[in-house]
Design a protein around this motif. Structure first.
Motif, PDB file in Angstrom:
ATOM      1  N   PRO A   1       1.737  12.482  20.108  1.00 17.87           N
ATOM      2  CA  PRO A   1       0.794  13.295  20.415  1.00 17.87           C
ATOM      3  C   PRO A   1      -0.449  12.533  21.248  1.00 17.87           C
ATOM      4  N   ASP A   2      -0.673  11.132  21.378  1.00 17.24           N
ATOM      5  CA  ASP A   2      -1.436  10.722  22.171  1.00 17.24           C
ATOM      6  C   ASP A   2      -1.074  10.257  23.431  1.00 17.24           C
ATOM      7  N   GLU A   3       0.129  10.042  23.530  1.00 16.00           N
ATOM      8  CA  GLU A   3       0.732   9.407  24.601  1.00 16.00           C
ATOM      9  C   GLU A   3       1.415  10.379  25.568  1.00 16.00           C
ATOM     10  N   ALA A   4       2.006  11.742  25.234  1.00 22.65           N
ATOM     11  CA  ALA A   4       2.706  12.571  25.951  1.00 22.65           C
ATOM     12  C   ALA A   4       2.102  13.029  27.186  1.00 22.65           C
ATOM     13  N   VAL A   5       0.597  13.220  27.278  1.00 18.30           N
ATOM     14  CA  VAL A   5       0.119  13.518  28.542  1.00 18.30           C
ATOM     15  C   VAL A   5       0.255  12.557  29.528  1.00 18.30           C
ATOM     16  N   ALA A   6      -0.056  11.269  29.099  1.00 20.90           N
ATOM     17  CA  ALA A   6      -0.068  10.342  30.268  1.00 20.90           C
ATOM     18  C   ALA A   6       1.393  10.027  30.779  1.00 20.90           C
ATOM     19  N   ILE A   7       2.346   9.781  29.720  1.00 24.03           N
ATOM     20  CA  ILE A   7       3.737   9.756  30.137  1.00 24.03           C
ATOM     21  C   ILE A   7       4.191  10.733  31.116  1.00 24.03           C
ATOM     22  N   GLY A   8       3.698  12.202  30.924  1.00 25.58           N
ATOM     23  CA  GLY A   8       4.116  13.298  31.795  1.00 25.58           C
ATOM     24  C   GLY A   8       3.575  13.165  33.236  1.00 25.58           C
ATOM     25  N   ALA A   9       2.141  12.407  33.177  1.00 21.51           N
ATOM     26  CA  ALA A   9       1.373  12.378  34.289  1.00 21.51           C
ATOM     27  C   ALA A   9       2.233  10.965  35.239  1.00 21.51           C
ATOM     28  N   ALA A  10       2.815  10.234  34.321  1.00 18.98           N
ATOM     29  CA  ALA A  10       3.284   8.941  34.993  1.00 18.98           C
ATOM     30  C   ALA A  10       4.760   9.427  35.827  1.00 18.98           C
ATOM     31  N   LEU A  11       5.484  10.129  34.887  1.00 20.95           N
ATOM     32  CA  LEU A  11       6.655  10.780  35.497  1.00 20.95           C
ATOM     33  C   LEU A  11       6.664  11.555  36.712  1.00 20.95           C
TER      34      LEU A  11
END
Length: 350
Positions: free
Chosen positions: A229-239
């Protein structure tokens, strides 16, 4: 680092997105792309997994709430509908506890702590910690020693216990608000709860057990544990950032929508919608305008974003003045206006 992919709540308006771009410039970053947080979370969940699924991303963060229905077809991520509330989030759950503590303390001692900044800060910090504790425990103490003094100089303490049940009672209406928005987004997407393969939870506030219970009841199945829940958005942006680089082997296609309608103010004060809510982006439309007075040399157009039919109840994006129109009788001059919403949901007009 001089380039960035920046994520924003899906329910951000054109003006808020523009401000994010401007903020990037001020700190010397080239904002390569702005993407919506639920869309980014779906990338973290679906990239390279060769899925063919419909997912609902329920994103309840510290200050904002978003929900999106997204179709994943291998490397194509298509947003079907989105909605949200940019003034609903974890902080409102904290505030519900804080108001309760203040009321209880005042009824016992007659002292209102809301005007005491030091006491308020201590209550705020403890409220957030207690809320987090109650996600893994049934009850937790709420004690603040020496929170204030009586007029006679006697120290006073806050000594209470919070149960999970009490917290749920205090915040039930907030969870209801999120489900109401969720139901509307499902209707907008043309799908039912049966059509949704997975429900992804994003944002720290989704750790609260009642949120998960209510969603399980709503969809008839428990939410997926497929993203952090805390990391998904940042990981998606990085991808996504990686997919935009020159030497990438990751080809991702994002098809997003605008969260709120964009339109022009008509003479009667209502809105003439140019792009309805959930219109796919990028998108362009042309409108033919004309003069309403003889020998008029300027056309002024007010542009609004929002879902209310009365212009003034929406957010004004700007006022465009087209000058240099040739003088002629009313209605004889034609002006072609192009509205262009780019992939980031930002409008330009020509």
């Amino acid at each position: 680092i001089n380039k960035a992919v920046v994520t924003v709540p899906a329910y951000f308006s054109d003006r808020q997105r523009q401000s994010v771009k401007d903020a990037g410039k001020l700190v010397g970053l080239e904002v390569v792309r702005i993407i919506n947080e639920p869309t980014a979370a779906s990338l973290a969940y679906g990239v390279a997994r060769h899925l063919n699924q419909r997912v609902c991303v329920y994103d309840l963060g510290g200050g904002t709430f978003d929900v999106s229905i997204i179709e994943i077809r291998d490397q194509v991520f298509e947003v079907k509908a989105t909605g949200g509330d940019i003034f609903l989030g974890g902080i409102d759950f904290d505030n519900a506890m804080i108001h309760y503590v203040l009321r209880e303390f005042q009824s016992k001692t007659g002292i209102d702590l809301s005007a005491d900044p030091v006491a308020m800060q201590r209550i705020k910090d403890l409220a957030e910690r207690t809320k987090i504790d109650l996600s893994s425990r049934e009850e937790a103490p709420f004690n603040i020693p020496f929170v204030t003094m009586t007029p006679e100089g006697q120290p006073l303490n806050i000594e209470m216990r919070f149960t999970r049940k009490l917290l749920e009672k205090l915040t039930n209406d907030l969870v209801d608000r999120t489900l109401k928005i969720l139901a509307q987004v499902l209707v907008d997407s043309g799908h039912t709860t049966q059509d949704i393969d997975e429900v992804l939870l994003v944002g720290g506030q989704t750790r609260m057990p009642i949120v998960q219970e209510r969603l399980t009841k709503f969809f008839g199945k428990p939410p997926s544990k497929g993203v952090h829940p805390d990391e998904a958005v940042a990981i998606g942006a990085a991808l996504y950032g990686f997919s935009l680089t020159d030497d990438t082997n990751l080809k991702v296609q994002l098809l997003d929508v605008i969260p709120m309608a964009i339109g022009l103010e008509r003479a009667d004060g209502n809105v003439h919608t140019v792009f309805p809510r959930n219109s796919p982006i990028p998108n362009a439309k042309q409108i033919i305008g004309t003069t309403s007075l003889p020998n008029q040399t300027e056309l002024i157009m007010r542009i609004w974003q929002g879902d209310h039919e009365l212009a003034k109840r929406n957010e004004q994006l700007g006022e465009f003045c087209f000058s240099g129109i040739r003088a002629a009788p009313a209605g004889q001059v034609k002006v072609e206006i192009t509205f262009d919403v780019n992939i980031e949901g930002i409008l330009t007009m020509t």
